[in-house]
Design an enzyme around this catalytic site. Sequence first.
Site, mmCIF file in Angstrom:
data_model
loop_
_atom_site.group_PDB
_atom_site.id
_atom_site.type_symbol
_atom_site.label_atom_id
_atom_site.label_comp_id
_atom_site.label_asym_id
_atom_site.label_seq_id
_atom_site.Cartn_x
_atom_site.Cartn_y
_atom_site.Cartn_z
ATOM 1 N N SER A 1 16.157 -5.608 2.713
ATOM 2 C CA SER A 1 14.907 -5.719 3.478
ATOM 3 C C SER A 1 15.480 -5.758 5.202
ATOM 4 O O SER A 1 15.974 -4.792 5.651
ATOM 5 C CB SER A 1 14.595 -7.317 3.130
ATOM 6 O OG SER A 1 13.309 -7.478 3.644
ATOM 7 N N HIS B 1 8.973 -5.910 -3.652
ATOM 8 C CA HIS B 1 9.908 -6.240 -2.772
ATOM 9 C C HIS B 1 10.775 -7.572 -3.182
ATOM 10 O O HIS B 1 10.278 -8.354 -3.718
ATOM 11 C CB HIS B 1 9.209 -6.626 -1.448
ATOM 12 C CG HIS B 1 10.103 -6.628 -0.015
ATOM 13 N ND1 HIS B 1 10.651 -5.778 0.483
ATOM 14 C CD2 HIS B 1 10.749 -8.043 0.252
ATOM 15 C CE1 HIS B 1 11.300 -6.031 1.592
ATOM 16 N NE2 HIS B 1 11.632 -7.519 1.286
ATOM 17 N N ASP C 1 5.290 -2.427 -2.403
ATOM 18 C CA ASP C 1 6.289 -3.023 -1.099
ATOM 19 C C ASP C 1 5.555 -2.581 -0.105
ATOM 20 O O ASP C 1 5.416 -1.159 0.250
ATOM 21 C CB ASP C 1 7.637 -2.763 -1.358
ATOM 22 C CG ASP C 1 8.448 -3.199 -0.257
ATOM 23 O OD1 ASP C 1 8.023 -3.868 0.576
ATOM 24 O OD2 ASP C 1 9.950 -2.986 -0.367
#
Length: 399
Positions: free
Chosen positions: A189, A373, A343
């Site tokens: 991320s 995610h 995501d």
Amino acid sequence: MGTKTILLLLAGVLGAYYVYTPLPDSFEEPWRFMWMATQMKTVTNLAVFAEQLGIMHYMDIAMFYISFQEVPPTSDENVTVMETTFNNVPVRVYIPNRKSEALRRGLFYIHGGGWCLLSAAWFNYDILSRRTANRLDAVVISTNYRLAPKYHFPIQFEDVYNSLKWFLRQDVLEKYGVDPKRIGISGDSAGGNLAAAVSQQVINDPDVKIKLKTQSLIYPALQTLDMNLPSFQENSHFPILPKSLMVRFWSEYFTTDRTLEEAMFFNQHVPEKSSHLFKFVNWSSLLPEKFKKGHFYNNPSHGSSELAKKYSGFLDVRAAPLLSDDSKLHGLPLTYVITCQYDVLRDDGIMYVTRLQNAGVRVTHNHIEDGFHGALSYYGFKIGYRIEDQYLSWLSKNL
């Protein structure tokens, strides 16, 4: 029907409405996911409510909750864990206990959390670092960095870069028994964003003699220009990382001024004089057909030049690695990119894969069709174990 019965039924209906999240029919372990999403929704709602009352900043409240999920640096039968600093940046070091006659691989890991949350001490990152060190017989460095909203870009980038440069020193590698020819960098991320950014920086840094062999980017955030990619449209309200939260993270990375967040949400933040940068994130040419299906590319609206002057970081390649020129991508190391279907950041990773391939970089793209995610980080999910196994298998073969 009595009043109590009606109240109970009403409470049940409201509770079910609050917990239930529409998911695709093929989604694995839906109720486990809904329960996790409900917990996150509750924390989010409390944080929003407290912020609106002026009690505390949204991110500070979220970080307070997360602090209860942090664990101390405890060694076990397989791995020795210690904390130290690399160039004044706090890190955790994971060293396998088994004896090794040869130098070990080294992996430099950068945690996610939207540049605002989490740390190397979060229990899920601690577990991943232990498993990585044990399975790969590798020294794992899990770095911290200062967080928004107290600190803004480029502090996070600089902390990570300074920590990485320290690790890549010959004397430091010798201290930890790391092979200078077998060092990789990974991040998820926001950590994937930082991993991509420092990987670009280090290849042209004359002060760094030892270079990276691999980079692994796990559902990374890579661009700030277009908040209306197909993945943002399709997953704008999907749990864990809806569009509103991702835009808030991006905005907080640069400033606490909420006007930038509002402009980014409506895709009206890039000034006309910077419109040439859109060629680096033009999804109509960078996404495979399957990810463009049903979507039509519209020329972006231009935003205020004042925002870009005040918060120029969102146009900086160190914050948005997808804005790098092709010539600067060419020297990047062997790359592994994980993207997930559900995501908002899916298309960031896919576009980077295309651009790296066009620049001649060897890339392995692992797209998780039923992934969401954070799937690697939330232990207990079958899909998380599969992603971890695939990720560590790739590192085992290539690092």
